[in-house]
Scaffold this active site. Structure first.
Site, PDB file in Angstrom:
ATOM      1  N   ARG A   5     -21.895  -1.793   3.505  1.00 54.52           N
ATOM      2  CA  ARG A   5     -21.228  -3.104   3.626  1.00 54.52           C
ATOM      3  C   ARG A   5     -21.514  -3.744   4.984  1.00 54.52           C
ATOM      4  O   ARG A   5     -21.549  -3.097   6.013  1.00 54.52           O
ATOM      5  CB  ARG A   5     -19.716  -2.941   3.461  1.00 54.52           C
ATOM      6  CG  ARG A   5     -18.979  -4.240   3.792  1.00 54.52           C
ATOM      7  CD  ARG A   5     -17.565  -4.232   3.340  1.00 54.52           C
ATOM      8  NE  ARG A   5     -16.769  -3.188   3.958  1.00 54.52           N
ATOM      9  CZ  ARG A   5     -15.505  -2.950   3.637  1.00 54.52           C
ATOM     10  NH1 ARG A   5     -14.914  -3.668   2.700  1.00 54.52           N
ATOM     11  NH2 ARG A   5     -14.832  -1.986   4.229  1.00 54.52           N
ATOM     12  N   ARG A  21       0.819  -1.208   0.000  1.00 52.21           N
ATOM     13  CA  ARG A  21       0.000   0.000   0.000  1.00 52.21           C
ATOM     14  C   ARG A  21       0.851   1.257   0.000  1.00 52.21           C
ATOM     15  O   ARG A  21       0.306   2.367  -0.020  1.00 52.21           O
ATOM     16  CB  ARG A  21      -0.824   0.013   1.290  1.00 52.21           C
ATOM     17  CG  ARG A  21      -2.290  -0.200   1.069  1.00 52.21           C
ATOM     18  CD  ARG A  21      -2.897  -0.329   2.435  1.00 52.21           C
ATOM     19  NE  ARG A  21      -4.270  -0.018   2.413  1.00 52.21           N
ATOM     20  CZ  ARG A  21      -5.238  -0.946   2.487  1.00 52.21           C
ATOM     21  NH1 ARG A  21      -4.938  -2.214   2.538  1.00 52.21           N
ATOM     22  NH2 ARG A  21      -6.476  -0.598   2.497  1.00 52.21           N
TER      23      ARG A  21
HETATM   24  P1  AP5 Z   1      -8.585  -3.259   4.307  1.00 51.03           P
HETATM   25  O1  AP5 Z   1      -9.377  -4.222   5.061  1.00 51.03           O
HETATM   26  O2  AP5 Z   1      -7.694  -3.741   3.235  1.00 51.03           O
HETATM   27  O3  AP5 Z   1      -9.560  -2.132   3.753  1.00 51.03           O
HETATM   28  P2  AP5 Z   1      -9.599  -1.310   2.389  1.00 51.03           P
HETATM   29  O4  AP5 Z   1      -8.426  -1.317   1.495  1.00 51.03           O
HETATM   30  O5  AP5 Z   1     -10.045   0.035   2.810  1.00 51.03           O
HETATM   31  O6  AP5 Z   1     -10.577  -2.058   1.506  1.00 51.03           O
HETATM   32  P3  AP5 Z   1     -11.910  -2.697   1.941  1.00 51.03           P
HETATM   33  O7  AP5 Z   1     -11.696  -4.016   2.560  1.00 51.03           O
HETATM   34  O8  AP5 Z   1     -12.692  -1.660   2.692  1.00 51.03           O
HETATM   35  O9  AP5 Z   1     -12.627  -2.836   0.512  1.00 51.03           O
HETATM   36  P4  AP5 Z   1     -12.510  -3.997  -0.571  1.00 51.03           P
HETATM   37  O10 AP5 Z   1     -11.799  -3.425  -1.765  1.00 51.03           O
HETATM   38  O11 AP5 Z   1     -12.022  -5.280  -0.029  1.00 51.03           O
HETATM   39  O12 AP5 Z   1     -14.047  -4.069  -0.961  1.00 51.03           O
HETATM   40  P5  AP5 Z   1     -15.141  -5.197  -0.651  1.00 51.03           P
HETATM   41  O13 AP5 Z   1     -14.912  -6.348  -1.558  1.00 51.03           O
HETATM   42  O14 AP5 Z   1     -15.292  -5.468   0.805  1.00 51.03           O
HETATM   43  O15 AP5 Z   1      -7.702  -2.406   5.325  1.00 51.03           O
HETATM   44  C1  AP5 Z   1      -8.281  -1.830   6.480  1.00 51.03           C
HETATM   45  C2  AP5 Z   1      -7.256  -0.988   7.193  1.00 51.03           C
HETATM   46  O16 AP5 Z   1      -6.151  -1.824   7.634  1.00 51.03           O
HETATM   47  C3  AP5 Z   1      -6.590   0.118   6.358  1.00 51.03           C
HETATM   48  O17 AP5 Z   1      -7.369   1.290   6.330  1.00 51.03           O
HETATM   49  C4  AP5 Z   1      -5.264   0.295   7.100  1.00 51.03           C
HETATM   50  O18 AP5 Z   1      -5.442   1.057   8.253  1.00 51.03           O
HETATM   51  C5  AP5 Z   1      -4.918  -1.135   7.527  1.00 51.03           C
HETATM   52  N1  AP5 Z   1      -4.082  -1.809   6.525  1.00 51.03           N
HETATM   53  C6  AP5 Z   1      -4.431  -2.866   5.727  1.00 51.03           C
HETATM   54  N2  AP5 Z   1      -3.424  -3.211   4.898  1.00 51.03           N
HETATM   55  C7  AP5 Z   1      -2.419  -2.338   5.186  1.00 51.03           C
HETATM   56  C8  AP5 Z   1      -1.112  -2.163   4.634  1.00 51.03           C
HETATM   57  N3  AP5 Z   1      -0.646  -2.918   3.618  1.00 51.03           N
HETATM   58  N4  AP5 Z   1      -0.329  -1.187   5.166  1.00 51.03           N
HETATM   59  C9  AP5 Z   1      -0.763  -0.419   6.176  1.00 51.03           C
HETATM   60  N5  AP5 Z   1      -1.993  -0.516   6.718  1.00 51.03           N
HETATM   61  C10 AP5 Z   1      -2.815  -1.462   6.213  1.00 51.03           C
HETATM   62  O19 AP5 Z   1     -16.445  -4.424  -1.194  1.00 51.03           O
HETATM   63  C11 AP5 Z   1     -16.973  -3.291  -0.498  1.00 51.03           C
HETATM   64  C12 AP5 Z   1     -18.514  -3.336  -0.493  1.00 51.03           C
HETATM   65  O20 AP5 Z   1     -19.006  -3.224  -1.833  1.00 51.03           O
HETATM   66  C13 AP5 Z   1     -19.083  -4.671   0.029  1.00 51.03           C
HETATM   67  O21 AP5 Z   1     -20.269  -4.401   0.706  1.00 51.03           O
HETATM   68  C14 AP5 Z   1     -19.363  -5.493  -1.236  1.00 51.03           C
HETATM   69  O22 AP5 Z   1     -20.419  -6.421  -1.047  1.00 51.03           O
HETATM   70  C15 AP5 Z   1     -19.742  -4.402  -2.221  1.00 51.03           C
HETATM   71  N6  AP5 Z   1     -19.327  -4.697  -3.586  1.00 51.03           N
HETATM   72  C16 AP5 Z   1     -18.118  -5.195  -3.978  1.00 51.03           C
HETATM   73  N7  AP5 Z   1     -18.074  -5.291  -5.328  1.00 51.03           N
HETATM   74  C17 AP5 Z   1     -19.265  -4.826  -5.772  1.00 51.03           C
HETATM   75  C18 AP5 Z   1     -19.824  -4.642  -7.080  1.00 51.03           C
HETATM   76  N8  AP5 Z   1     -19.146  -4.925  -8.193  1.00 51.03           N
HETATM   77  N9  AP5 Z   1     -21.076  -4.123  -7.174  1.00 51.03           N
HETATM   78  C19 AP5 Z   1     -21.781  -3.796  -6.066  1.00 51.03           C
HETATM   79  N10 AP5 Z   1     -21.300  -3.943  -4.797  1.00 51.03           N
HETATM   80  C20 AP5 Z   1     -20.063  -4.444  -4.680  1.00 51.03           C
HETATM   81 MG    MG Z   2     -11.285  -5.875   1.853  1.00 50.63          MG
END
Ligand code: AP5
Ligand code: MG
Length: 216
Positions: A127, A88
């Site tokens: 979500r 990241r």
């Molecule tokens: P992390 O858990 O990785 O959160 P994020 O990157 O913010 O991403 P999300 O998990 O929120 O989203 P996603 O892309 O997985 O989407 P999802 O499939 O769930 O990290 C959390 C925290 O941890 C960070 O903020 C940081 O603090 C820390 N961290 C993690 N890794 C780190 C690193 N490498 N370095 C430093 N800190 C780190 O989908 C979202 C929603 O949309 C769901 O409800 C889903 O059902 C819906 N959805 C998905 N696709 C579709 C579609 N095509 N159409 C309609 N709805 C959809």
């Molecule tokens: Mg995720």
């Protein structure tokens, strides 16, 4: 296959990897999920990570890289893995490059799922996740068959603590400032595949599989 999946918060990284990782014989490794597991178990790592995650900031590189290196040493990674949410920062990407080159290995693909910021807020506010198996649902788009219950394992769905509007805005700002530059980093290596993450989860999955030349 060794793969990195980039994309902003809510881009659908977790949703897509829940679908394709098994098909492609990869272990799905989400750094966010590992941090959340540590937070729920109240470990030292969890306590530290929570001070950053609750504000929408990144956990420091040194902590995150050590955690990933430990995870990649496990036996289940031998057949292949997909990293969700790591790297990241440029620092983390350099760390991963060195980790792989020390083993004479390299990434096969870097997928970047792109979604407009306006849609991200809607996706994250609605979500619901399963704390037991990590599956992700949405109150409007991916509705669980039984209200509040995970389709995969029967766990009770919850809302993530960082899915509040103010925290989502911080996460988006952090993404654009610290993570988006990774696109140029990986473009230079010729491994970057940009995927349009708008549209249904089925459509996005098909775009990813097509881009990888996977025939189902
Ligand atoms: P992390 O858990 O990785 O959160 P994020 O990157 O913010 O991403 P999300 O998990 O929120 O989203 P996603 O892309 O997985 O989407 P999802 O499939 O769930 O990290 C959390 C925290 O941890 C960070 O903020 C940081 O603090 C820390 N961290 C993690 N890794 C780190 C690193 N490498 N370095 C430093 N800190 C780190 O989908 C979202 C929603 O949309 C769901 O409800 C889903 O059902 C819906 N959805 C998905 N696709 C579709 C579609 N095509 N159409 C309609 N709805 C959809
Ligand atoms: Mg995720």
């Amino acid at each position: 296959m060794k793969m990195v999946v980039l994309g902003g918060p809510g881009a659908g990284k977790g949703t897509q990897l829940m679908r394709i990782a098994k098909k492609l014989n990869m272990v799905h490794i989400s750094t966010g999920d590992i941090f959340r597991e540590n937070i729920s178990k109240d470990t030292e790592l969890g306590k530290l990570a929570n001070t950053y995650i609750s504000k929408g900031n990144l956990v420091p590189d040194s902590v995150t890289c050590d955690m990933v290196a430990d995870r990649l040493k496990k036996k289940d990674c031998e057949t292949g893995y997909a990293l969700d949410g790591f790297p990241r920062t440029i620092e983390q990407a350099k760390f991963l490059d060195k980790y792989l080159s020390d083993k004479n290995e390299e990434l096969d693909a870097v997928i970047d799922i792109e979604v407009d910021d306006s849609l991200i807020i809607e996706r994250l506010c609605g979500r619901r996740i399963c704390p037991d198996c990590g599956a992700s649902f949405h109150i409007k788009y991916t509705i669980p068959k039984k209200d509040g219950i995970c389709d995969q394992c029967g766990g009770k769905l919850i809302q993530r603590q960082d899915d509040k509007v103010e925290t989502i805005k911080s996460r988006l700002e952090v993404y654009h400032r610290q993570t988006e530059p990774l696109k140029d980093f990986y473009k230079e290596s010729g491994k970057l595949i940009i995927i349009d993450g708008n549209g249904s989860a089925d459509d996005v999955e098909q775009r990813i599989l097509n881009s990888l030349g996977v025939v189902e």
